[in-house]
Design an enzyme around this catalytic site. Structure first.
Site, mmCIF file in Angstrom:
data_model
loop_
_atom_site.group_PDB
_atom_site.id
_atom_site.type_symbol
_atom_site.label_atom_id
_atom_site.label_comp_id
_atom_site.label_asym_id
_atom_site.label_seq_id
_atom_site.Cartn_x
_atom_site.Cartn_y
_atom_site.Cartn_z
ATOM 1 C CD GLU A 180 59.914 -2.513 -0.979
ATOM 2 O OE1 GLU A 180 59.919 -3.750 -1.023
ATOM 3 O OE2 GLU A 180 60.795 -1.842 -0.440
ATOM 4 N N GLY A 231 60.413 4.758 0.148
ATOM 5 C CA GLY A 231 59.671 5.075 -1.067
ATOM 6 C C GLY A 231 59.870 4.044 -2.156
ATOM 7 N N GLY A 271 58.893 22.715 -1.442
ATOM 8 C CA GLY A 271 57.906 21.651 -1.255
ATOM 9 C C GLY A 271 58.528 20.355 -0.781
ATOM 10 C CG ASP A 301 59.432 9.879 7.857
ATOM 11 O OD1 ASP A 301 58.333 9.373 7.593
ATOM 12 O OD2 ASP A 301 60.431 9.803 7.117
ATOM 13 C CE LYS A 317 59.985 6.638 5.772
ATOM 14 N NZ LYS A 317 60.514 7.839 5.154
ATOM 15 N N GLY A 344 57.669 11.143 -3.245
ATOM 16 C CA GLY A 344 57.177 11.586 -4.539
ATOM 17 C C GLY A 344 55.950 10.782 -4.904
#
Lengths: 168, 335
Positions: free
Chosen positions: B144, B149, B202, B216, B220, B310
């Site tokens: 998942e 995320g 960041g 990226d 996905k 995160g």
């Protein structure tokens, strides 16, 4: 074919009914009616816009009949372009001959560029354009987008298309 | 109480999050009847082993395991040697060859361990083989956290929307790109300026190409296509355009007419490209948020949004996957 027609009615009872009768007689299918009571013309007439689906051969008979009933037909025209799509182009939009880009769409006969806004931040910097294209139907919109994609590849433009509402 | 011995492979940002979350949720998990015991943590420097469970406080302060490792075992060697029920694979992703995660996952699955991962690379490169390996060994592979995320997407489609036909999924799957496009729209600043701001915060890597070129997002798209649409596609099957060519002027022109420009991944169309999205669309989320619209036959369009990255957020998706493995009852075992 689809037709839009602007009429002016006198501000007395029964006028809308009077306009509907000839439509019925000529087998016009009413798609929409907008009756602008609040937007009277300087002569005190009430504007009404009909969108109709009807046989092309009967349009003249319909207009004659309406005039005979004392209703003025301000405008009647075919609604050819029923679908539209917005696209953003980024790159050397102007230098790569924007006129030609527009012509490639317009020359199809089934689609045309109806709105174009251009921003050019600097001479050597990429420019950006917002383009609205209209076409005779959904399939024609897709064809126009295909043409635009090809033009984009050829002229090294980033073509940003809209997300479709449904993925069917 | 069900005891589950867990090995964690990879100790970067997500790895730290996993250790933290497993520690924080110990009581809640016990109340659920699950005793999740983290018995090993490995990274490129070595392995920390503790049969009774690793003390999170002892390792959370360490950036790598170099100072706390109790064994020099690494990677596949550690996976083979350690007797765990489940492996969490969170090493750095590589979308071209999938390593080292691919080797780790193959080793774990073939030795009968369940695998939970946030690592896209192995799934992009070798989803079909990994799935078969899991089936052949009677274990599960859950991922998942690889897409969106913490935003529920794969489990939402596989479990909650089961029975629906899924026509397609479109969405924003990269928070870095979404942040850059949002800032360019808000401030009218150039791409390079918004990118350097994202790097300072960041949100973007020093080498941002993986995000901004759409790599990226395409990864996905491949994972969703293979796992939810049984498509058996590769990275090279996706038509990818990144956001580097988008100008603040284009964003302003679009906004004036009621559109945002977002990097949208589309399955099953297999495209990743900047796209006009109506400003009032529920998928037109801002900042680092991710979103997805799922088009179904019975439920219409379902939209989800949430944080796409995160440390703790990703660990949350991993935790959900772990719990779901042990709470899954197969229909044929109920009757």
């Amino acid at each position: 074919m689809r037709l839009s027609m602007d009429l002016e009615l006198q501000d007395i009872p029964g006028q809308l009914l009077l306009a509907l009768q000839p439509l019925k007689e000529n087998k016009a299918n009413i798609i929409s009616v907008v009756h602008h009571r609040d937007r009277k013309t300087p002569r005190g007439m009430i504007p009404v816009r009909f969108v109709l689906e009807m046989d092309r051969s009967k349009i003249e008979a319909l207009q004659t009949k309406l005039k005979e009933s004392g209703i003025s037909v301000v405008r009647a025209g075919e609604d050819r372009f029923m679908e539209s799509v917005s696209v953003v182009l980024v790159g050397h939009v102007l230098d790569s001959d924007i006129g030609d880009t527009v012509k490639r769409i317009d020359s199809t006969g089934f689609a045309e560029v109806m709105d174009l806004a251009l921003t050019m931040p600097g001479v050597d910097e990429p420019s950006s354009a917002f383009m609205k294209i209209r076409a005779t139907g959904k399939a024609e919109i897709q064809k126009a987008l295909t043409i635009l994609r090809e033009v984009g590849k050829e002229k090294k433009l980033l073509v940003i298309e809209p997300i479709e509402a449904e993925a069917v | 109480m069900r005891d589950v011995k867990i090995s964690l492979v990879g100790y970067g940002i997500v790895g730290h999050g996993v250790v933290d979350v497993l520690n924080r949720k110990k009581k809640v998990l016990r109340d659920m009847g699950l005793n999740l015991k983290l018995i090993s943590v490995s990274d490129h420097t070595g392995t920390v082993l503790a049969e009774d469970g690793i003390d999170a406080d002892k390792i959370l302060g360490e950036r790598t395991l170099a100072n706390v490792a109790t064994s020099s075992m690494k990677g596949k060697e550690a996976i083979a040697a350690i007797d765990s029920d489940l492996m969490i694979e969170v090493t750095p992703t590589n979308i071209v060859h999938g390593q080292p995660g691919l080797g780790h996952m193959e080793a774990a699955l073939s030795s009968g361990k369940h695998v939970v991962t946030s690592n896209k690379g192995p799934l992009v490169v070798s989803y079909g083989k990994l799935k078969k390996l899991a089936e052949d060994n009677g274990v599960m592979m859950k991922f998942e956290a690889t897409v969106g995320g913490t935003m529920p997407l794969i489990s939402l489609v596989e479990r909650t929307l089961v029975g629906n036909q899924i026509y397609g999924i479109r969405g924003i799957f990269n928070g870095t790109c979404n942040y850059i496009l949002t800032r360019m729209t808000e401030e009218g600043i150039a791409y390079t300026h918004a990118l350097s701001e994202a790097q300072d915060m960041g949100i973007a890597e020093a080498d941002p190409s993986y995000d901004v070129e759409g790599v990226d997002t395409a990864g996905k798209v491949v994972i969703l296509a293979n796992s939810l649409f049984n498509m058996n596609v590769k990275y090279s099957d996706v038509d990818v355009t990144g956001i580097t060519g988008v100008t603040p002027e284009a964003l302003a022109l679009a906004k004036k007419r009621g559109y945002a420009i977002k990097l949208i991944g589309d399955v099953p169309a297999l495209t990743v490209r900047p796209t006009l999205v109506p400003l009032d669309s529920p998928i037109a989320v801002s900042g680092t948020l991710n979103s997805a619209a799922i088009y179904t036959d019975l439920s219409g369009t379902i939209t989800v949004s949430g944080l796409g990255a995160g440390s703790i957020e990703t660990a949350s998706a991993i935790l959900t996957d772990i719990i779901s493995i042990y709470r899954t009852k197969r229909i044929d075992t109920i009757f």
